[in-house]
Scaffold this motif. Structure first.
Motif, PDB file in Angstrom:
ATOM      1  N   PRO A  81     -34.690  25.327   0.065  1.00  0.00           N
ATOM      2  CA  PRO A  81     -35.126  25.586   1.721  1.00  0.00           C
ATOM      3  C   PRO A  81     -36.382  24.838   2.109  1.00  0.00           C
ATOM      4  CG  PRO A  81     -34.247  27.617   1.179  1.00  0.00           C
ATOM      5  CD  PRO A  81     -35.000  27.046  -0.351  1.00  0.00           C
ATOM      6  N   GLY A  82     -36.484  23.972   3.142  1.00  0.00           N
ATOM      7  CA  GLY A  82     -37.670  22.929   3.525  1.00  0.00           C
ATOM      8  C   GLY A  82     -36.816  21.569   4.139  1.00  0.00           C
ATOM      9  N   GLU A  83     -38.697  21.075   4.335  1.00  0.00           N
ATOM     10  CA  GLU A  83     -37.939  19.583   4.919  1.00  0.00           C
ATOM     11  C   GLU A  83     -37.850  19.126   3.276  1.00  0.00           C
ATOM     12  OE1 GLU A  83     -40.129  17.034   7.892  1.00  0.00           O
ATOM     13  OE2 GLU A  83     -40.917  18.858   7.905  1.00  0.00           O
ATOM     14  N   TYR A  84     -37.010  17.517   3.560  1.00  0.00           N
ATOM     15  CA  TYR A  84     -36.617  16.846   3.546  1.00  0.00           C
ATOM     16  C   TYR A  84     -36.541  15.162   3.718  1.00  0.00           C
ATOM     17  CZ  TYR A  84     -35.808  20.169  -0.393  1.00  0.00           C
ATOM     18  OH  TYR A  84     -34.853  21.431  -1.338  1.00  0.00           O
ATOM     19  N   ARG A  85     -35.932  14.398   3.023  1.00  0.00           N
ATOM     20  CA  ARG A  85     -36.568  12.932   3.526  1.00  0.00           C
ATOM     21  C   ARG A  85     -35.496  12.058   2.662  1.00  0.00           C
ATOM     22  NH1 ARG A  85     -40.784  11.278   2.365  1.00  0.00           N
ATOM     23  NH2 ARG A  85     -40.260  10.377   0.914  1.00  0.00           N
ATOM     24  N   ILE A  86     -34.151  12.062   3.569  1.00  0.00           N
ATOM     25  CA  ILE A  86     -33.008  11.230   2.745  1.00  0.00           C
ATOM     26  C   ILE A  86     -33.050   9.089   3.011  1.00  0.00           C
ATOM     27  CG2 ILE A  86     -30.781  11.343   1.762  1.00  0.00           C
ATOM     28  CD1 ILE A  86     -30.521  13.766   3.837  1.00  0.00           C
ATOM     29  N   LEU A  87     -32.680   9.403   1.212  1.00  0.00           N
ATOM     30  CA  LEU A  87     -32.899   7.605   1.286  1.00  0.00           C
ATOM     31  C   LEU A  87     -31.850   7.251   1.022  1.00  0.00           C
ATOM     32  CD1 LEU A  87     -34.269   4.790   1.267  1.00  0.00           C
ATOM     33  CD2 LEU A  87     -35.182   5.029  -1.240  1.00  0.00           C
ATOM     34  N   VAL A  88     -30.601   6.034   1.952  1.00  0.00           N
ATOM     35  CA  VAL A  88     -29.754   5.835   1.194  1.00  0.00           C
ATOM     36  C   VAL A  88     -29.388   4.745   0.754  1.00  0.00           C
ATOM     37  CG1 VAL A  88     -27.061   5.575   1.704  1.00  0.00           C
ATOM     38  CG2 VAL A  88     -28.587   7.544   2.433  1.00  0.00           C
ATOM     39  N   GLU A  89     -28.833   3.577   0.086  1.00  0.00           N
ATOM     40  CA  GLU A  89     -29.342   1.569   0.473  1.00  0.00           C
ATOM     41  C   GLU A  89     -27.970   1.609  -0.961  1.00  0.00           C
ATOM     42  OE1 GLU A  89     -33.006   0.573  -1.872  1.00  0.00           O
ATOM     43  OE2 GLU A  89     -32.736   2.282  -3.668  1.00  0.00           O
ATOM     44  N   GLN A  90     -28.151   0.121  -0.298  1.00  0.00           N
ATOM     45  CA  GLN A  90     -26.870  -0.623  -1.927  1.00  0.00           C
ATOM     46  C   GLN A  90     -26.439  -1.469  -1.281  1.00  0.00           C
ATOM     47  OE1 GLN A  90     -24.525   1.058  -3.276  1.00  0.00           O
ATOM     48  NE2 GLN A  90     -22.471  -0.353  -3.135  1.00  0.00           N
ATOM     49  N   PRO A  91     -26.285  -2.738  -2.084  1.00  0.00           N
ATOM     50  CA  PRO A  91     -26.595  -3.792  -1.984  1.00  0.00           C
ATOM     51  C   PRO A  91     -26.020  -4.812  -1.392  1.00  0.00           C
ATOM     52  CG  PRO A  91     -26.318  -3.011  -4.573  1.00  0.00           C
ATOM     53  CD  PRO A  91     -26.336  -1.764  -3.730  1.00  0.00           C
ATOM     54  N   GLY A  92     -26.878  -5.426  -0.789  1.00  0.00           N
ATOM     55  CA  GLY A  92     -25.259  -6.215   0.837  1.00  0.00           C
ATOM     56  C   GLY A  92     -25.753  -5.141   1.991  1.00  0.00           C
ATOM     57  N   PHE A  93     -26.167  -4.091   2.139  1.00  0.00           N
ATOM     58  CA  PHE A  93     -26.649  -3.416   3.253  1.00  0.00           C
ATOM     59  C   PHE A  93     -27.887  -3.216   3.646  1.00  0.00           C
ATOM     60  CE2 PHE A  93     -22.388  -2.717   2.170  1.00  0.00           C
ATOM     61  CZ  PHE A  93     -21.713  -2.887   3.374  1.00  0.00           C
ATOM     62  N   LYS A  94     -28.322  -2.866   4.523  1.00  0.00           N
ATOM     63  CA  LYS A  94     -30.002  -2.614   5.268  1.00  0.00           C
ATOM     64  C   LYS A  94     -30.139  -1.558   4.643  1.00  0.00           C
ATOM     65  CE  LYS A  94     -30.225  -5.336   8.945  1.00  0.00           C
ATOM     66  NZ  LYS A  94     -30.130  -4.853  10.904  1.00  0.00           N
ATOM     67  N   SER A  95     -30.782  -0.347   4.041  1.00  0.00           N
ATOM     68  CA  SER A  95     -31.083   0.875   3.318  1.00  0.00           C
ATOM     69  C   SER A  95     -31.740   1.302   4.988  1.00  0.00           C
ATOM     70  CB  SER A  95     -32.391   0.709   2.201  1.00  0.00           C
ATOM     71  OG  SER A  95     -33.565   0.631   3.301  1.00  0.00           O
ATOM     72  N   ILE A  96     -31.406   3.023   4.621  1.00  0.00           N
ATOM     73  CA  ILE A  96     -31.313   3.794   5.715  1.00  0.00           C
ATOM     74  C   ILE A  96     -32.431   4.860   4.825  1.00  0.00           C
ATOM     75  CG2 ILE A  96     -28.849   5.048   5.899  1.00  0.00           C
ATOM     76  CD1 ILE A  96     -29.475   5.197   8.538  1.00  0.00           C
ATOM     77  N   THR A  97     -33.390   4.901   6.148  1.00  0.00           N
ATOM     78  CA  THR A  97     -33.964   6.386   5.509  1.00  0.00           C
ATOM     79  C   THR A  97     -34.032   7.257   6.515  1.00  0.00           C
ATOM     80  OG1 THR A  97     -35.512   5.320   4.239  1.00  0.00           O
ATOM     81  CG2 THR A  97     -36.477   7.269   4.826  1.00  0.00           C
ATOM     82  N   GLN A  98     -33.441   8.791   6.217  1.00  0.00           N
ATOM     83  CA  GLN A  98     -33.755   9.925   7.403  1.00  0.00           C
ATOM     84  C   GLN A  98     -34.768  10.957   7.195  1.00  0.00           C
ATOM     85  OE1 GLN A  98     -31.000  10.215  10.130  1.00  0.00           O
ATOM     86  NE2 GLN A  98     -33.229  12.135  10.237  1.00  0.00           N
ATOM     87  N   SER A  99     -35.672  11.069   7.864  1.00  0.00           N
ATOM     88  CA  SER A  99     -36.434  11.840   7.967  1.00  0.00           C
ATOM     89  C   SER A  99     -36.783  13.093   8.102  1.00  0.00           C
ATOM     90  CB  SER A  99     -38.453  11.328   7.883  1.00  0.00           C
ATOM     91  OG  SER A  99     -38.167  11.313   9.138  1.00  0.00           O
ATOM     92  N   GLY A 100     -37.110  14.328   8.397  1.00  0.00           N
ATOM     93  CA  GLY A 100     -36.683  15.238   9.401  1.00  0.00           C
ATOM     94  C   GLY A 100     -36.072  16.105   9.112  1.00  0.00           C
ATOM     95  N   VAL A 101     -35.071  16.255   7.694  1.00  0.00           N
ATOM     96  CA  VAL A 101     -34.315  16.699   7.547  1.00  0.00           C
ATOM     97  C   VAL A 101     -34.748  18.318   7.145  1.00  0.00           C
ATOM     98  CG1 VAL A 101     -31.738  17.666   6.546  1.00  0.00           C
ATOM     99  CG2 VAL A 101     -33.022  15.242   7.212  1.00  0.00           C
ATOM    100  N   VAL A 102     -34.417  19.267   8.327  1.00  0.00           N
ATOM    101  CA  VAL A 102     -34.789  20.700   7.206  1.00  0.00           C
ATOM    102  C   VAL A 102     -33.198  21.168   6.799  1.00  0.00           C
ATOM    103  CG1 VAL A 102     -36.196  22.943   8.603  1.00  0.00           C
ATOM    104  CG2 VAL A 102     -36.468  20.438   9.274  1.00  0.00           C
TER     105      VAL A 102
END
Length: 416
Positions: A75-96
């Motif tokens: 349990p706690g706060e997390y940051r999620i990074l999603v990436e795939q060649p040919g696409f802009k990577s996306i970072t979602q922060s503040g996930v508790v």
């Protein structure tokens, strides 16, 4: 294999599965689907979940249906990074993520170069499509900041729907849920069974170990439709998780005092005398951080520790309204008892009442004559409830705890 041995193996297997399920319940899990802007799935997308407090990374990849799953997250706060060649990577922060939470967060990737990145800092909408259990998570801020008599976190369980206070004088304390007895709750501490097993509730609390609230990260009260992995009871499941260390040194210190100065006087106390003494001191500290020894070892991102201590000192007295023999009763004269209560003293040898309710001196037991001298004199002329006494009560309690968390890599970690 004999039936007896087969039954033993089955019981052992069920016990192991039960313990494993309970340990898993102390963690959270994250799942979701990765698609593009048209809704088409993106299989193989790389997903990295990072704990913001410890920098521990949990990498995974979306399957052929575009789904990813990351179990066993503290349990706690997390940051999620999603990436795939040919696409802009996306970072979602503040996930508790909270204790025993199954959260679902979906991602939509936009076409573009890998070097381009989309940063999302707003709170992510977390869905629960995995289970139907009902419950309430009491997070750390409410545990620490809300007033608690005696610093008992169990009192906050009453914030959950269906939880009510036990009947007055209940031996086990705690709370009642869904109309069940207080003994029908299932208490777990960091995934370990924490239910009271002492005879007849001699400890007068529902759980065996009551951790200091400064050591509790959060706890969840599940009141309905919880998973069969918990078992044991028909009431609620109280899932407590303790604090752990992080990359930043953090801690707290406290001292709480309560005394008789602002308390009302007991109804039976003598109004001419001061209030009965009552003093409660609760003090302690907590501290946690990374395993870091300057010039020798830097355990940041790898090894974390947390420790706490709490001492309790109680000096109080309980008002007891007792009944003692009057001066006449000490001589064997029980006429007061007959006059005020209409009670007669029977002669055990004849089965008839003593004349005038007076026991002859020749019938006195010599042992009783010596014992009666140890009784203090009555404070009133009443036959009953004629001596008020403030019995002193002393209580000294010490408790401490220590926890280690080791990040062994992207797929393994150890807590003890």
């Amino acid at each position: 294999m004999s039936l007896c041995k087969l039954s033993s193996v089955c019981l052992l297997l069920l016990a192991t599965l039960s313990v494993t399920g309970s340990l898993f319940s102390q963690t959270a899990s994250l799942t979701g689907r990765v698609t593009d802007s048209s809704g088409a799935i993106i299989p193989g997308a790389k997903v990295v979940v990072v704990n913001t407090a410890t920098a521990a990374e949990r990498p995974t990849a979306a399957n052929e249906a575009g789904y990813y799953t990351v179990p066993l997250l503290q349990p706690g706060e997390y940051r999620i990074l999603v990436e795939q060649p040919g696409f802009k990577s996306i970072t979602q922060s503040g996930v508790v993520l909270q204790v025993d939470q199954r959260a679902e967060i979906n991602f939509v990737l936009e076409v573009g170069a890998v070097s381009e990145q989309v940063e999302v800092t707003a709170d992510a909408a977390q869905l629960n499509t995995v289970e139907a259990s009902q419950g309430q998570v009491i997070e750390n801020r409410r545990i620490v900041e809300m007033p608690l008599n005696g610093r008992d976190y169990n009192q906050l369980a009453l914030l959950s729907a269906g939880a009510v206070q036990p009947l007055a004088g209940a031996r086990y304390g705690g709370f009642s849920s869904g109309g069940m007895r207080v003994t029908q709750n299932n208490y777990m501490l960091d995934g370990v069974d924490n239910n009271a097993v002492d005879l007849a509730g001699a400890q007068r609390q529902s759980e065996m170990v009551k951790p200091s609230i400064d050591a509790v990260q959060e706890f969840k009260v599940q009141t309905n439709a919880y998973s069969a992995e918990f078992g044991r009871a028909m009431g609620s499941v109280v899932n407590v998780t303790t604090k752990s260390g992080s990359n930043e040194l953090h801690g707290s210190a406290f001292h709480f005092l309560r005394n008789e100065k602002l308390d009302a006087k007991n109804y039976f106390d003598d109004p001419s005398k001061p209030r009965a003494p009552f003093k409660r001191n609760q003090y302690g500290f907590s501290v946690g951080g990374p395993a870091f020894i300057p010039k020798f070892y830097d355990g940041r991102n790898k090894i974390f520790w947390f420790g706490n201590y709490e001492g309790t000192r109680v000096r109080e007295s309980n008002t007891a309204n007792n009944t003692l023999p009057t001066a006449l009763m000490r001589t064997g004269d029980f006429r007061e008892l007959q006059q005020q209560k209409n009670r007669t003293i029977m002669d055990p040898s004849t089965g008839k009442p003593f004349p005038n309710n007076v026991i002859p001196a020749g019938r006195f037991d010599p042992v009783a004559v010596r014992l009666i001298e140890l009784y203090p004199a009555t404070q009133t002329n009443n036959v009953g409830a004629n001596f008020v006494y403030n019995a002193p009560r002393k209580q000294d309690v010490e408790q401490f705890g220590f926890r280690f968390d080791v990040n062994l890599g992207g797929k393994d970690n150890v807590s003890y």
